[in-house]
Design a protein around this motif. Structure first.
Motif, PDB file in Angstrom:
ATOM      1  N   ARG A   1       0.736  -1.201   0.053  1.00  0.00           N
ATOM      2  CA  ARG A   1      -0.075  -0.094   0.028  1.00  0.00           C
ATOM      3  C   ARG A   1       0.907   1.345  -0.004  1.00  0.00           C
ATOM      4  O   ARG A   1       0.724   2.208  -0.824  1.00  0.00           O
ATOM      5  N   ALA A   2       1.822   1.167   0.867  1.00  0.00           N
ATOM      6  CA  ALA A   2       2.694   2.402   0.860  1.00  0.00           C
ATOM      7  C   ALA A   2       3.621   2.560  -0.408  1.00  0.00           C
ATOM      8  O   ALA A   2       3.621   3.780  -0.650  1.00  0.00           O
ATOM      9  N   LEU A   3       3.859   1.530  -0.907  1.00  0.00           N
ATOM     10  CA  LEU A   3       4.923   1.478  -2.262  1.00  0.00           C
ATOM     11  C   LEU A   3       4.044   2.066  -3.514  1.00  0.00           C
ATOM     12  O   LEU A   3       4.574   2.698  -4.188  1.00  0.00           O
ATOM     13  N   VAL A   4       2.861   1.774  -3.609  1.00  0.00           N
ATOM     14  CA  VAL A   4       2.185   2.104  -4.852  1.00  0.00           C
ATOM     15  C   VAL A   4       0.871   2.778  -4.824  1.00  0.00           C
ATOM     16  O   VAL A   4       0.016   3.133  -5.579  1.00  0.00           O
ATOM     17  N   GLY A   5       0.465   3.134  -3.524  1.00  0.00           N
ATOM     18  CA  GLY A   5      -0.746   4.003  -3.223  1.00  0.00           C
ATOM     19  C   GLY A   5      -0.693   5.287  -3.992  1.00  0.00           C
ATOM     20  O   GLY A   5      -1.925   5.427  -4.746  1.00  0.00           O
ATOM     21  N   ARG A   6       0.266   5.997  -4.019  1.00  0.00           N
ATOM     22  CA  ARG A   6       0.250   7.212  -4.715  1.00  0.00           C
ATOM     23  C   ARG A   6       0.323   7.041  -6.224  1.00  0.00           C
ATOM     24  O   ARG A   6      -0.610   7.575  -6.867  1.00  0.00           O
ATOM     25  N   SER A   7       0.932   6.448  -6.960  1.00  0.00           N
ATOM     26  CA  SER A   7       1.069   6.314  -8.238  1.00  0.00           C
ATOM     27  C   SER A   7      -0.157   5.422  -8.849  1.00  0.00           C
ATOM     28  O   SER A   7      -0.920   5.939  -9.954  1.00  0.00           O
ATOM     29  N   VAL A   8      -0.691   4.629  -7.938  1.00  0.00           N
ATOM     30  CA  VAL A   8      -2.170   4.067  -8.338  1.00  0.00           C
ATOM     31  C   VAL A   8      -3.178   5.169  -8.447  1.00  0.00           C
ATOM     32  O   VAL A   8      -4.115   5.238  -9.008  1.00  0.00           O
TER      33      VAL A   8
END
Ligand SMILES: NC(=O)c1ccc[n+]([C@@H]2O[C@H](COP(=O)([O-])OP(=O)(O)OC[C@H]3O[C@@H](n4cnc5c(N)ncnc54)[C@H](OP(=O)(O)O)[C@@H]3O)[C@@H](O)[C@H]2O)c1
Length: 308
Positions: free
Chosen positions: A160-167
């Motif tokens: 969640r922390a790794l891809v939350g923003r780009s998703v």
């Protein structure tokens, strides 16, 4: 006289906030909790409101660890992904031995190949941080403080922390995970906390000294499809290099965490080990583990465009 359970990392942090979850689960059952927090702030106020005895302390300071262990028989140890794990674990083990603790539940990391000798297990560590966990586990064993180690792979919360923003912004996960057939073993921090709380609250002594806890072994493709299903729109995976990834996250991750994760991704890409889900959550808590898709569904707000 009843003995409080000492819970470290109780305010929760940037990783899985397992200490906060363990403290809450114990308090909900009416178990007295001494919550060790790094600093007093709104998170510690919340713990006090829930009924915890809050103590401020530093896991790298022997005096504050010793003070926190007064009248304690059982404890949960967790330390952030930052420098100092071996120092903190050794201080905790020495203090626990002095205070005659009967149980220390140690939040460790996933470990090697079944049947490895102790030394080969060290040689198989995929990162320096993971090696430190393997060493910390031995330190706790040698201290004879009834230590049990919860050994989990990356948490769903990490994804969640790794891809939350780009998703949220681009419907895309940019990661250095190689081909989409790469297998990434995962577990939920909530399940780590549930297992820890159950071991701490049960009156007996745990039956094992190590609890491997893997709840999902998806390929990258399966993970991205599960995320898309859970949040109701298709998501793209874009393979990037380690260098591109390091540049993208270096403001958010400390160098220790960056080094650890970079080595983990390399190990997963090479398929150095075959991972299998374990039945730890079911055996210890009597309930099924949280699935990856359930986690994504429950956390859909983090991936919503309006969340940014
Ligand atoms: N994240 C993953 O994917 C994953 C997977 C498997 C295993 N693990 C392991 O899980 C552990 C992290 O657990 P977590 O999720 O509970 O961590 P977390 O959410 O990062 O919380 C760490 C807590 O420790 C406190 N803390 C930091 N330095 C301290 C110090 N010197 N003295 C006292 N308290 C201190 C922090 O307080 P402040 O915020 O106030 O500083 C925070 O409350 C690591 O050992 C990691 O290797 C993580």
């Amino acid at each position: 006289m009843s003995h409080p359970i000492l819970v470290t990392g109780a305010a929760g942090g940037a990783q899985g906030s397992t200490g906060r979850l363990v403290a809450s689960l114990l308090l909900e059952q009416g178990v007295p909790v001494r919550a060790l927090v790094h600093k007093l702030d709104s998170r510690s106020d919340e713990l006090r409101e829930k009924g915890a005895e809050v103590v401020e302390g530093d896991l790298l300071n022997p005096a504050s660890v010793q003070g926190a262990m007064r009248n304690v028989k059982r404890a949960y140890f967790t330390y952030p992904v930052a420098d100092g794990l071996l120092e903190a674990a050794t201080i905790f083990a020495v203090a626990a031995r002095d205070a005659s603790l009967e149980l220390v539940v140690n939040n460790s990391q996933f470990q090697g190949v079944p049947g490895d000798t102790a030394f080969r297990a060290l040689q198989h560590a995929p990162s320096f941080r993971n090696l430190q966990h393997r060493l910390a586990d031995r330190i706790f064993d040698w201290a004879q403080v009834g230590a049990v180690h919860i050994q989990a792979p990356p948490y769903y919360e990490n994804v969640r922390a790794l891809v939350g923003r780009s998703v949220a912004e681009q419907n895309t996960a940019f990661l250095p995970w190689g081909e989409d057939k790469t297998v990434i073993p995962l577990a939920g921090a909530e399940d780590v906390a549930r297992v820890a709380a159950a071991l701490l609250a049960n009156p007996g002594v745990p039956s094992q000294s190590a609890y491997p806890l893997i709840t999902a072994t998806p390929t990258v493709k399966q993970m991205i499809e599960a995320l898309g299903r859970a949040i109701g729109r298709p998501i793209r995976y874009v393979k990037i290099t380690d260098e591109q990834w390091a540049n993208a996250v270096k403001e958010r991750l400390n160098p220790h965490a960056l080094d650890h994760l970079t080595h983990l991704w390399q190990s997963f890409r090479k398929g150095e080990q075959r991972y299998q889900a374990t039945d730890t959550v079911r055996t210890v808590t009597g309930r099924n583990p949280q699935t990856m898709e359930e986690f994504f569904r429950e956390n859909a707000g983090f991936f919503a465009a309006s969340s940014r």
